[in-house]
Design a protein around this motif. Structure first.
Motif, PDB file in Angstrom:
ATOM      1  N   LEU A  75      97.184  72.406 -45.449  1.00  0.00           N
ATOM      2  CA  LEU A  75      96.050  71.731 -44.819  1.00  0.00           C
ATOM      3  C   LEU A  75      96.505  70.554 -43.963  1.00  0.00           C
ATOM      4  N   GLY A  76      97.525  69.851 -44.405  1.00  0.00           N
ATOM      5  CA  GLY A  76      98.070  68.751 -43.616  1.00  0.00           C
ATOM      6  C   GLY A  76      98.621  69.236 -42.287  1.00  0.00           C
ATOM      7  N   ARG A  77      99.344  70.349 -42.311  1.00  0.00           N
ATOM      8  CA  ARG A  77      99.870  70.916 -41.058  1.00  0.00           C
ATOM      9  C   ARG A  77      98.740  71.375 -40.149  1.00  0.00           C
ATOM     10  N   TRP A  78      97.703  71.976 -40.724  1.00  0.00           N
ATOM     11  CA  TRP A  78      96.538  72.393 -39.952  1.00  0.00           C
ATOM     12  C   TRP A  78      95.899  71.182 -39.278  1.00  0.00           C
ATOM     13  N   THR A  79      95.769  70.093 -40.042  1.00  0.00           N
ATOM     14  CA  THR A  79      95.170  68.875 -39.517  1.00  0.00           C
ATOM     15  C   THR A  79      95.988  68.312 -38.363  1.00  0.00           C
ATOM     16  N   GLU A  80      97.302  68.280 -38.509  1.00  0.00           N
ATOM     17  CA  GLU A  80      98.159  67.803 -37.427  1.00  0.00           C
ATOM     18  C   GLU A  80      97.957  68.621 -36.156  1.00  0.00           C
ATOM     19  N   ARG A  81      97.762  69.910 -36.328  1.00  0.00           N
ATOM     20  CA  ARG A  81      97.615  70.799 -35.178  1.00  0.00           C
ATOM     21  C   ARG A  81      96.239  70.694 -34.524  1.00  0.00           C
ATOM     22  N   TYR A  82      95.170  70.568 -35.312  1.00  0.00           N
ATOM     23  CA  TYR A  82      93.818  70.690 -34.787  1.00  0.00           C
ATOM     24  C   TYR A  82      92.958  69.433 -34.852  1.00  0.00           C
ATOM     25  N   ALA A  83      93.456  68.338 -35.396  1.00  0.00           N
ATOM     26  CA  ALA A  83      92.633  67.140 -35.587  1.00  0.00           C
ATOM     27  C   ALA A  83      92.005  66.663 -34.279  1.00  0.00           C
ATOM     28  N   ASP A  84      92.779  66.605 -33.198  1.00  0.00           N
ATOM     29  CA  ASP A  84      92.233  66.121 -31.933  1.00  0.00           C
ATOM     30  C   ASP A  84      91.097  67.010 -31.450  1.00  0.00           C
ATOM     31  N   GLU A  85      91.254  68.330 -31.565  1.00  0.00           N
ATOM     32  CA  GLU A  85      90.197  69.248 -31.140  1.00  0.00           C
ATOM     33  C   GLU A  85      88.928  69.054 -31.974  1.00  0.00           C
ATOM     34  N   ILE A  86      89.098  68.904 -33.272  1.00  0.00           N
ATOM     35  CA  ILE A  86      87.947  68.715 -34.158  1.00  0.00           C
ATOM     36  C   ILE A  86      87.240  67.404 -33.841  1.00  0.00           C
ATOM     37  N   LEU A  87      88.013  66.326 -33.707  1.00  0.00           N
ATOM     38  CA  LEU A  87      87.425  65.018 -33.407  1.00  0.00           C
ATOM     39  C   LEU A  87      86.719  65.023 -32.054  1.00  0.00           C
ATOM     40  N   ASN A  88      87.305  65.701 -31.064  1.00  0.00           N
ATOM     41  CA  ASN A  88      86.664  65.802 -29.752  1.00  0.00           C
ATOM     42  C   ASN A  88      85.361  66.581 -29.837  1.00  0.00           C
ATOM     43  N   ALA A  89      85.342  67.662 -30.593  1.00  0.00           N
ATOM     44  CA  ALA A  89      84.119  68.442 -30.776  1.00  0.00           C
ATOM     45  C   ALA A  89      83.041  67.612 -31.463  1.00  0.00           C
ATOM     46  N   GLN A  90      83.435  66.830 -32.461  1.00  0.00           N
ATOM     47  CA  GLN A  90      82.470  65.963 -33.156  1.00  0.00           C
ATOM     48  C   GLN A  90      81.904  64.914 -32.209  1.00  0.00           C
ATOM     49  N   ALA A  91      82.768  64.334 -31.374  1.00  0.00           N
ATOM     50  CA  ALA A  91      82.318  63.329 -30.420  1.00  0.00           C
ATOM     51  C   ALA A  91      81.348  63.946 -29.402  1.00  0.00           C
ATOM     52  N   ARG A  92      81.661  65.164 -28.936  1.00  0.00           N
ATOM     53  CA  ARG A  92      80.769  65.845 -27.984  1.00  0.00           C
ATOM     54  C   ARG A  92      79.414  66.121 -28.637  1.00  0.00           C
ATOM     55  N   ALA A  93      79.433  66.519 -29.894  1.00  0.00           N
ATOM     56  CA  ALA A  93      78.188  66.827 -30.589  1.00  0.00           C
ATOM     57  C   ALA A  93      77.297  65.596 -30.701  1.00  0.00           C
ATOM     58  N   LEU A  94      77.902  64.437 -30.808  1.00  0.00           N
ATOM     59  CA  LEU A  94      77.123  63.192 -30.903  1.00  0.00           C
ATOM     60  C   LEU A  94      76.515  62.790 -29.570  1.00  0.00           C
ATOM     61  N   THR A  95      77.163  63.176 -28.471  1.00  0.00           N
ATOM     62  CA  THR A  95      76.692  62.759 -27.155  1.00  0.00           C
ATOM     63  C   THR A  95      75.858  63.825 -26.443  1.00  0.00           C
ATOM     64  N   ASP A  96      75.920  65.083 -26.876  1.00  0.00           N
ATOM     65  CA  ASP A  96      75.142  66.154 -26.256  1.00  0.00           C
ATOM     66  C   ASP A  96      73.676  66.014 -26.669  1.00  0.00           C
ATOM     67  N   PRO A  97      72.781  66.255 -25.699  1.00  0.00           N
ATOM     68  CA  PRO A  97      71.331  66.141 -26.028  1.00  0.00           C
ATOM     69  C   PRO A  97      70.841  67.243 -26.901  1.00  0.00           C
TER      70      PRO A  97
END
Length: 122
Positions: A100-122
């Motif tokens: 899971l740690g390796r998965w997080t290193e690989r995908y954390a930025d994508e997940i965080l960006n998706a979460q940020a987009r979800a907060l700003t999308d109408p």
């Protein structure tokens, strides 16, 4: 040829869900990973983890002990000393945590960006 998935395969009482339930707590994986090199006292755990309140750490340790993932050892000393150590099942979760740690290193930025987009999308 079509493969049919049986509806009971992912039933609520499926034992496969056990590991996911074990790791569902916010601090569970962190506490288990911190204990990977041997027993620690609660104060040592709290210092190494950082950001975890004493009450939350104690609750997490209590759940881990109740689930058989850590053992609690009390020493007859003054002042009293307590250490926590991983059991075999607890050590067995270190490999999935590493994955899971390796998965997080690989995908954390994508997940965080998706979460940020979800907060700003109408």
């Amino acid at each position: 040829m079509r493969t049919t998935v049986q509806t009971h395969e992912f039933a609520a009482d499926c034992q496969t869900r056990l590991a996911l339930d074990m790791l569902a707590g916010t601090w569970t994986g962190v506490v288990l990973w911190t204990l990977r090199n041997g027993p620690l006292r609660p104060g040592e755990l709290q210092a190494r983890i950082g950001g975890i309140r004493h009450k939350v750490l104690n609750g997490t340790l209590r759940r881990l002990e109740q689930n058989g993932l850590v053992t609690r050892r009390r020493y007859a000393e003054a002042p009293p000393r307590v250490e926590y150590e991983l059991t075999d099942p607890g050590r067995g979760l270190l490999e999935p945590l590493a994955v899971l740690g390796r998965w997080t290193e690989r995908y954390a930025d994508e997940i965080l960006n998706a979460q940020a987009r979800a907060l700003t999308d109408p």
